[in-house]
Design a protein around this motif. Structure first.
Motif, mmCIF file in Angstrom:
data_model
loop_
_atom_site.group_PDB
_atom_site.id
_atom_site.type_symbol
_atom_site.label_atom_id
_atom_site.label_comp_id
_atom_site.label_asym_id
_atom_site.label_seq_id
_atom_site.Cartn_x
_atom_site.Cartn_y
_atom_site.Cartn_z
ATOM 1 N N TYR A 101 -25.136 -77.715 -14.269
ATOM 2 C CA TYR A 101 -23.791 -77.636 -14.333
ATOM 3 C C TYR A 101 -23.151 -76.333 -13.682
ATOM 4 O O TYR A 101 -23.993 -75.297 -13.124
ATOM 5 C CB TYR A 101 -23.110 -77.326 -15.922
ATOM 6 N N PRO A 102 -21.756 -76.189 -13.319
ATOM 7 C CA PRO A 102 -21.065 -75.183 -12.548
ATOM 8 C C PRO A 102 -21.657 -73.770 -13.459
ATOM 9 O O PRO A 102 -21.409 -73.933 -14.698
ATOM 10 C CB PRO A 102 -19.669 -75.362 -12.692
ATOM 11 N N PRO A 103 -21.362 -72.703 -12.566
ATOM 12 C CA PRO A 103 -21.478 -71.287 -13.428
ATOM 13 C C PRO A 103 -20.365 -71.256 -14.594
ATOM 14 O O PRO A 103 -20.735 -70.408 -15.411
ATOM 15 C CB PRO A 103 -21.290 -70.302 -12.116
ATOM 16 N N ASN A 104 -19.315 -71.675 -14.374
ATOM 17 C CA ASN A 104 -18.281 -71.237 -15.413
ATOM 18 C C ASN A 104 -18.402 -71.969 -16.786
ATOM 19 O O ASN A 104 -17.709 -72.150 -17.495
ATOM 20 C CB ASN A 104 -16.848 -71.514 -14.720
ATOM 21 N N THR A 105 -19.360 -72.956 -16.691
ATOM 22 C CA THR A 105 -19.729 -73.853 -17.831
ATOM 23 C C THR A 105 -20.184 -73.026 -19.193
ATOM 24 O O THR A 105 -20.799 -72.206 -18.804
ATOM 25 C CB THR A 105 -20.581 -74.960 -17.522
ATOM 26 N N MET A 106 -19.620 -73.424 -20.325
ATOM 27 C CA MET A 106 -19.887 -72.853 -21.495
ATOM 28 C C MET A 106 -20.346 -73.990 -22.281
ATOM 29 O O MET A 106 -19.714 -75.131 -22.486
ATOM 30 C CB MET A 106 -18.836 -71.860 -22.313
ATOM 31 N N SER A 107 -21.306 -73.860 -23.277
ATOM 32 C CA SER A 107 -21.837 -74.697 -24.115
ATOM 33 C C SER A 107 -22.347 -73.915 -25.401
ATOM 34 O O SER A 107 -22.695 -72.794 -25.317
ATOM 35 C CB SER A 107 -23.058 -75.498 -23.352
#
Length: 179
Positions: A101-107
């Motif tokens: 997933y892209p670097p700015n993804t939060m989970s």
């Protein structure tokens, strides 16, 4: 205490922390959940804290119901080894999330580890009995598809958890024969 219930209590504590942090200062939450950019910058602890900390009541309730169902079905047969399965599968899911997933993804949330537990017990059952049945994989597929209808689901973490659980379940007979 059975490990499944222990994992449920850790998830409850993570939910309480997530709500408290989000309520007091939401800008601190990316230091506790899985934030790809942070992990890529060296905050590797988020691979673990991201499994437990969530400010989402819906996420916590779905995880709690899932863990309770796993407990009812399997009774915590694997004992404390469930902790290893839960964390190894969840961490694998989070690593794949960071990579895909892209670097700015939060989970956030425990579902990768929970999918790991479910797939562990299914694979373990087949490995110990040396008998393949479609019932377990069909249950796993149904749960995976049911989770797909929810918004903002991290499918990569779920798949990573499944992979980790299957590998650990297939290796379980070897672990038991040594111990």
């Amino acid at each position: 205490m059975k490990a499944t219930i222990g994992i449920l209590l850790m998830a409850a504590a993570g939910f309480a922390v997530g709500v408290a942090v989000y309520s007091s200062n939401p800008y601190l939450l990316p230091y506790l959940i899985l934030y790809n950019k942070a992990v890529l910058s060296g905050y590797y602890y988020e691979l673990v804290t991201g499994m437990l900390v969530t400010p989402s009541l819906a996420d916590f309730l779905l995880n709690a119901v899932s863990l309770y169902a796993i407990y009812v079905i399997f009774g915590g047969e694997a004992g404390r080894y469930e902790y290893a399965v839960f964390f190894a599968s969840g961490i694998l899911g989070n690593i794949l999330t960071v990579l895909l997933y892209p670097p700015n993804t939060m989970s956030a949330g425990a579902s990768g580890g929970i999918f790991g537990l479910l797939s562990f017990y299914i694979a373990r059952g087949m490995a110990l009995s040396r008998d393949f049945s479609w019932v377990g994989p069909a249950l796993l597929a149904a749960v995976f598809l049911a989770s797909s209808i929810l918004p903002n689901v991290n499918y990569v973490a779920h798949v990573g958890g499944i992979i980790g659980g299957v590998v650990m379940g297939l290796l379980e007979p070897r672990r038991l024969s040594r111990g």
